[in-house]
Design a protein around this motif. Structure first.
Motif, short mmCIF file in Angstrom:
data_model
loop_
_atom_site.label_atom_id
_atom_site.label_comp_id
_atom_site.label_asym_id
_atom_site.label_seq_id
_atom_site.Cartn_x
_atom_site.Cartn_y
_atom_site.Cartn_z
N THR A 137 92.38 -24.10 51.66
CA THR A 137 91.86 -24.24 50.39
C THR A 137 90.91 -25.79 50.35
OG1 THR A 137 93.78 -23.15 49.50
CG2 THR A 137 92.62 -25.00 47.94
N LEU A 138 91.62 -26.49 50.85
CA LEU A 138 90.84 -27.85 50.87
C LEU A 138 89.37 -27.90 51.70
CD1 LEU A 138 93.79 -30.55 51.77
CD2 LEU A 138 92.54 -30.15 49.28
N ASP A 139 89.56 -26.92 52.76
CA ASP A 139 88.42 -26.99 53.61
C ASP A 139 87.17 -26.25 52.76
OD1 ASP A 139 89.50 -28.34 55.75
OD2 ASP A 139 89.83 -26.51 56.76
N ARG A 140 87.79 -25.20 52.12
CA ARG A 140 86.89 -24.14 51.24
C ARG A 140 86.29 -24.84 50.06
NH1 ARG A 140 82.94 -21.31 52.27
NH2 ARG A 140 82.83 -19.39 50.70
N LEU A 141 87.13 -25.87 49.45
CA LEU A 141 86.49 -26.58 48.44
C LEU A 141 85.13 -27.64 48.87
CD1 LEU A 141 89.66 -27.45 46.33
CD2 LEU A 141 87.96 -26.33 45.50
N ARG A 142 85.69 -27.97 50.07
CA ARG A 142 84.72 -28.81 50.61
C ARG A 142 83.23 -28.31 50.90
NH1 ARG A 142 87.34 -32.84 55.02
NH2 ARG A 142 88.40 -30.95 55.61
N THR A 143 83.48 -26.99 51.62
CA THR A 143 82.30 -26.33 51.77
C THR A 143 81.38 -25.80 50.66
OG1 THR A 143 83.50 -24.25 52.25
CG2 THR A 143 83.09 -25.65 54.00
N LEU A 144 82.14 -25.55 49.59
CA LEU A 144 81.77 -25.22 48.63
C LEU A 144 81.00 -26.33 47.51
CD1 LEU A 144 84.35 -22.43 47.25
CD2 LEU A 144 81.74 -22.15 47.91
N GLY A 145 81.13 -27.42 47.84
CA GLY A 145 80.61 -28.69 47.36
C GLY A 145 81.42 -29.32 46.00
N ALA A 146 82.69 -28.91 46.13
CA ALA A 146 83.48 -29.23 44.99
C ALA A 146 84.45 -30.38 45.63
CB ALA A 146 84.56 -28.16 44.50
N VAL A 147 84.79 -31.35 44.53
CA VAL A 147 85.64 -32.51 44.79
C VAL A 147 87.13 -31.98 44.58
CG1 VAL A 147 86.28 -34.92 44.16
CG2 VAL A 147 83.90 -34.06 43.87
N ALA A 148 88.01 -32.14 45.55
CA ALA A 148 89.38 -31.54 45.56
C ALA A 148 90.31 -32.65 45.16
CB ALA A 148 89.88 -31.00 46.89
N VAL A 149 90.90 -32.59 44.00
CA VAL A 149 91.53 -33.62 43.36
C VAL A 149 93.22 -33.17 43.66
CG1 VAL A 149 92.54 -34.98 41.41
CG2 VAL A 149 90.08 -34.60 41.83
N VAL A 150 93.87 -33.82 44.61
CA VAL A 150 95.54 -33.35 44.89
C VAL A 150 96.20 -34.40 44.32
CG1 VAL A 150 96.58 -33.05 46.75
CG2 VAL A 150 94.23 -32.79 47.06
N ASN A 151 97.36 -33.67 43.74
CA ASN A 151 98.38 -34.36 43.30
C ASN A 151 99.89 -33.66 43.57
OD1 ASN A 151 100.13 -36.17 41.83
ND2 ASN A 151 99.36 -35.85 40.03
N GLU A 152 100.97 -34.22 43.60
CA GLU A 152 102.17 -33.56 43.56
C GLU A 152 102.29 -32.55 42.74
OE1 GLU A 152 106.79 -34.17 45.03
OE2 GLU A 152 105.51 -36.02 44.81
N ASN A 153 102.95 -31.59 42.69
CA ASN A 153 103.20 -30.64 41.77
C ASN A 153 104.50 -31.05 41.06
OD1 ASN A 153 103.35 -28.59 39.75
ND2 ASN A 153 103.19 -27.11 41.41
N ASP A 154 104.55 -32.20 40.10
CA ASP A 154 105.83 -32.74 39.58
C ASP A 154 106.45 -31.66 38.80
OD1 ASP A 154 105.80 -35.40 40.86
OD2 ASP A 154 103.92 -35.26 39.66
N THR A 155 105.61 -30.53 37.94
CA THR A 155 106.33 -29.97 37.28
C THR A 155 107.11 -28.90 37.80
OG1 THR A 155 104.41 -28.19 37.45
CG2 THR A 155 104.30 -29.75 35.63
N VAL A 156 107.23 -28.61 39.16
CA VAL A 156 108.33 -27.88 39.82
C VAL A 156 109.02 -28.68 41.01
CG1 VAL A 156 106.79 -25.68 39.32
CG2 VAL A 156 106.65 -26.83 41.56
#
Length: 376
Positions: A137-156
């Protein structure tokens, strides 16, 4: 950049073609000594996005690991302090995550950039299949020119499956994504040998190895976050051990940190980068049991030899072939982690036996040398 801050590790960080940048809660959420319910500081967030955009415009791939979800949800829910119980933390995160994602999306939209949100739990990283999916997912976001913003999924995420802080998450993501460098931005200018708020503390410009940390006292986090210097130091050492150089700096110095790495504390990486599989085994995988070995087997493992049944003296836990287990000495100290070749019941039957005395199907090593990673 001053002369003493021109160094190979800083040059490596400033010239990295892909970086992970972790931003702490204190850099994103408004707060006062008596009230932390003011919400996101959009002006500071925009300034950080400006610095990130400048680095991306120079040709660097950037992944953002952003804290602040729980802090951003405190105000809208009418809370006056960071919650301590899990259910309220998760409720605050569910509200704050929307605000945080929207703020990053709006800020980067000024530059025509699209933001993709990636929420992870420790369980996602610990399981090999989910680990690989997150990487794709991270690799694909980068190849598509999007900025990946990652966070811990605190809700679960529960207390049992949390990363504990986003500093560790950032270090894991840096290796997961094959980043060339990790930048940790928070409310401190760098690593000090004591508490800088008490005076007399000295900032350490560079950490080349464990000896440079002798006498360093690292504290825990503040009101808005779960990290603190201890978690940043741990994350920096984790990433550096895996072959990723690290810069620890103040969020207020983000522009300089991302331009020439001439601020903060730089951590040199080990000479060779750990393979993705070995990194996963050592730092990310969830262990399913323990194999207790005698002194001879422990010595052989230290020489990077396979673990044979003759050296096994005990089995703890329930696991299957392909699971990750801790290999411990008679003193209980963990000597290595490895991918076990057999299920627990099979290993129990093999304890202390010579390979030649076992049926043909049980003559492989209990843990092959290629599947063993020594504990640091």
């Amino acid at each position: 950049m001053t002369a003493e801050l021109r160094s190979p590790v800083r040059t490596q960080i400033s010239g990295a073609r892909s970086i992970v940048v972790k931003i702490g809660s204190s850099a994103l959420v408004k707060s006062s000594p008596t009230d932390i319910s003011d919400g996101l500081d959009l002006e500071r967030l925009d300034a950080l996005a400006d610095a990130l955009e400048s680095r991306m415009a120079s040709g660097t791939d950037v992944i953002v690991v952003s804290s602040g979800a729980i802090g951003a949800g405190i105000g809208p829910l009418g809370l006056k302090k960071r919650p301590t119980d899990l259910a309220t933390k998760q409720a605050a995160a569910s509200v704050g995550q929307l605000a945080l994602a929207h703020a990053w999306g709006t800020s980067f939209a000024r530059y025509g950039r699209t933001v993709g949100q990636v929420l992870l739990t420790a369980h996602d990283i610990s399981m090999r299949a989910q680990h690989a999916n997150a990487q794709r997912t991270l690799d694909r976001l980068r190849t598509l020119g999007a900025v990946a913003v990652v966070n811990e999924n605190d809700t679960v995420a529960t207390d049992e499956i949390r990363f504990g802080d986003n500093d560790r998450l950032a270090a894991l993501v840096a290796h997961l994504a094959g980043a060339d460098a990790l930048v940790l931005l928070s409310d401190v200018a760098g690593l000090y040998d004591g508490d800088p708020r008490k005076g007399g503390a000295r900032m350490i410009a560079e950490v080349a190895g464990a000896a440079d940390l002798d006498g360093v006292i690292a504290g825990s986090g503040g009101a808005l976050g779960t990290g603190g210097m201890a978690s940043k130091l741990s994350a920096a050492r984790l990433a550096a051990d895996a072959g990723v150089p690290v810069l620890l700096a103040a969020a207020s110095d983000a522009a300089a940190a991302l331009a020439d790495a001439g601020v903060g504390t730089a951590f040199a990486a080990r000479d060779t980068r750990m393979s993705a599989r070995n990194f996963w085994v050592r730092h990310a995988a969830e262990t399913r049991g323990r194999i207790v070995v005698d002194d001879g087997a422990a010595a052989a493992i230290a020489r990077r030899k396979s673990l044979l049944p003759a050296g096994v003296v005990g089995v703890e836990g329930r696991f299957l072939g392909g699971d990750v287990v801790d290999v411990v000495g008679a003193d209980g100290a963990v000597r290595a982690r490895g991918v076990i070749a057999y299920e627990a019941a099979e290993v129990a039957e093999m304890i202390g036996r010579s390979t030649a005395d076992l049926p043909p199907g049980l003559r492989r090593p209990v843990v092959h040398a290629d599947d063993l990673v020594l504990r640091s």
